[in-house]
Design an enzyme around this catalytic site. Structure first.
Site, short mmCIF file in Angstrom:
data_model
loop_
_atom_site.label_atom_id
_atom_site.label_comp_id
_atom_site.label_asym_id
_atom_site.label_seq_id
_atom_site.Cartn_x
_atom_site.Cartn_y
_atom_site.Cartn_z
N ASN A 187 33.94 41.68 37.69
CA ASN A 187 34.62 40.70 37.34
C ASN A 187 34.38 40.37 35.63
OD1 ASN A 187 35.87 38.08 36.65
ND2 ASN A 187 34.97 36.98 38.37
N ARG A 242 38.61 42.48 39.49
CA ARG A 242 39.32 41.34 39.47
C ARG A 242 40.22 41.22 38.21
NH1 ARG A 242 38.02 35.45 37.04
NH2 ARG A 242 39.67 34.30 38.10
N HIS A 283 43.46 32.01 41.38
CA HIS A 283 42.67 31.90 42.56
C HIS A 283 43.22 32.51 43.83
CE1 HIS A 283 41.14 27.81 40.41
NE2 HIS A 283 40.39 29.10 39.86
N ARG A 309 40.71 21.14 31.92
CA ARG A 309 42.17 21.10 31.70
C ARG A 309 42.67 19.93 32.35
NH1 ARG A 309 41.68 26.50 34.89
NH2 ARG A 309 41.03 27.93 33.23
N GLU A 351 34.96 35.20 46.85
CA GLU A 351 35.96 36.02 46.17
C GLU A 351 35.39 37.55 45.93
OE1 GLU A 351 38.27 33.35 42.92
OE2 GLU A 351 36.23 32.71 43.21
#
Length: 406
Positions: free
Chosen positions: A12, A95, A184, A245, A388
């Protein structure tokens, strides 16, 4: 890949970091995990933990670029007898954040695939370039090994057009690839499937609302194993209140800040992505600290928490309406898995929808997937730790195994 190769290295790659895990897919065992951070700085740091015996190791000092970072990772793995030259290594899974509409499943990386990932950089300027760098570096280290891209957006490509389209001029939207992609995706795929398993059912039989609540946060409506709606859009900015955010906001706020405050597009970008959400509301983006402040009577922290939960409830209700029938609501990621007060507040008042929590079960801390709703509840409420890396490894291994056996 030989028929006996069962290991997958998951990478990743971020703009200044590389997270990695090495797994043996015979039984999904983790052999090593690690992180290289602050790449390009004099204070670079590599933390490596072999899980098949051995002690955690850490080293600091300048690591110039991603190439040097991955070479350092390869050295650490070789030290434990897990080197990248091992015949047991089947593939490297990467990823990749944005795959647009073209990549709907894991994909073996070719020159053509790399060109398409590069073409998507304008819609993922913070993520895809780093992913590309990681891929190229890994290819240079093992040019003979299958490299597989697993896309964050892929799980959401099953959204129907009414959910994926924005209500703007169609020609303009198509010309600039403006639509809702969602992110996601590997987490939502893993958690929706794991929730079905927790209920003892096949994913095709279950409708799940997945709430991935970390510093970045997103919700998805999953019907029979397929995503039919998700909260993030063209970028990860849309949707839930997040750590830094804003989530959903009137687009005219941008124009207003340009005209009245004299802010540039770049300044507004920074405001909405890095200085908003919880940190903008109360100065903290760590839910543990926010809850400590709430319990101490801090009104600003309480307002931030209440806004966060209000948005969460709205999405639960909206996705209940989208699905029509909900079998489970699953909380995952750092906040979802660990913040019992968030789960309690999000479900409170939704009893008419068949949602309720068992206070004792909700208070339990565990790394295991578990139900926290009362026995016999019409809608199950679950906490499902996301994985993940395992999802990327699983998708990567299944793809390369199919190619060998074809």
């Amino acid at each position: 890949m030989t028929r006996t190769a069962t290991r997958v290295l998951v990478l990743n790659s971020g703009s200044s970091s590389v997270k990695y895990q090495l797994l043996d897919m015979r039984d999904s065992t983790r052999l090593a995990v690690g992180l290289v951070e602050r790449i390009g700085e004099s204070t670079s740091r590599l933390v490596h933990t072999p899980l098949a015996g051995g002690e955690r190791r850490e080293r600091t000092g300048a690591i110039a670029d991603h190439s040097a970072a991955l070479k350092a990772v390869a050295d650490e793995l070789a030290h434990d007898g897990l080197g990248l030259d091992s015949p047991e290594l089947a593939a490297i899974g990467h990823r990749v954040v944005h795959g647009g509409l073209r990549f709907t499943e894991p994909t073996v990386i070719t020159d053509e695939v790399m060109a398409e990932i590069e073409r998507l950089v304008p819609v993922a300027p913070l993520h895809n370039p780093a992913n590309i760098t990681g891929i190229r570096t890994a290819q240079a280290l093992r040019p003979d090994l299958p490299q597989v891209a697993v896309f964050d957006t892929a799980f959401h490509t099953t959204m129907p057009e009414p959910a994926a389209r924005y209500a703007i001029d169609v020609e303009t939207a198509d010309a600039h690839r403006i639509r809702r992609y969602g992110f996601h995706g590997t987490s939502h795929a893993y958690v929706s499937r794991a929730t079905a398993a927790l209920l003892g059912k096949d994913p095709s039989e279950v409708n799940v609302i997945v709430l991935h609540l970390g510093n970045g946060a997103s919700a998805s409506a999953v019907a029979g194993g397929r995503c039919v709606d998700t909260s993030m859009g063209l970028t990860p900015l849309e949707g839930l209140v997040m750590g830094t955010r804003s989530g959903d906001i009137d687009p005219a706020v941008t124009f207003h800040l340009m005209r009245v405050a004299g802010m540039s597009a770049d300044e507004i970008d920074v405001l909405l992505n890095k200085k908003s959400g919880l940190v903008g509301l109360c100065g903290d983006n760590d839910m543990r600290e926010i809850r400590r402040r709430v319990d101490a009577g801090d009104e600003r922290a309480k307002l931030a928490f209440d806004i966060y939960v209000h948005r969460l409830k709205k999405y639960i209700g909206a996705y209940y309406a989208v699905l029509g029938r909900v079998d489970a609501v699953a909380f995952t990621a750092g906040v979802g898995e660990n913040a019992a007060p968030v789960r309690e507040a999000a479900i409170a008042g939704l009893e008419q929808l068949g949602l309720a929590l068992d206070a004792g079960l909700n208070a339990v801390r565990s790394d295991e997937a578990r139900l926290i709703s009362p026995r016999g509840a019409r809608v199950a409420v679950a906490v499902v730790p996301t994985d993940e890396e395992l999802e990327i490894a699983r998708q990567t291994f299944e793809l390369v195994r199919e190619r060998v056996n074809a």
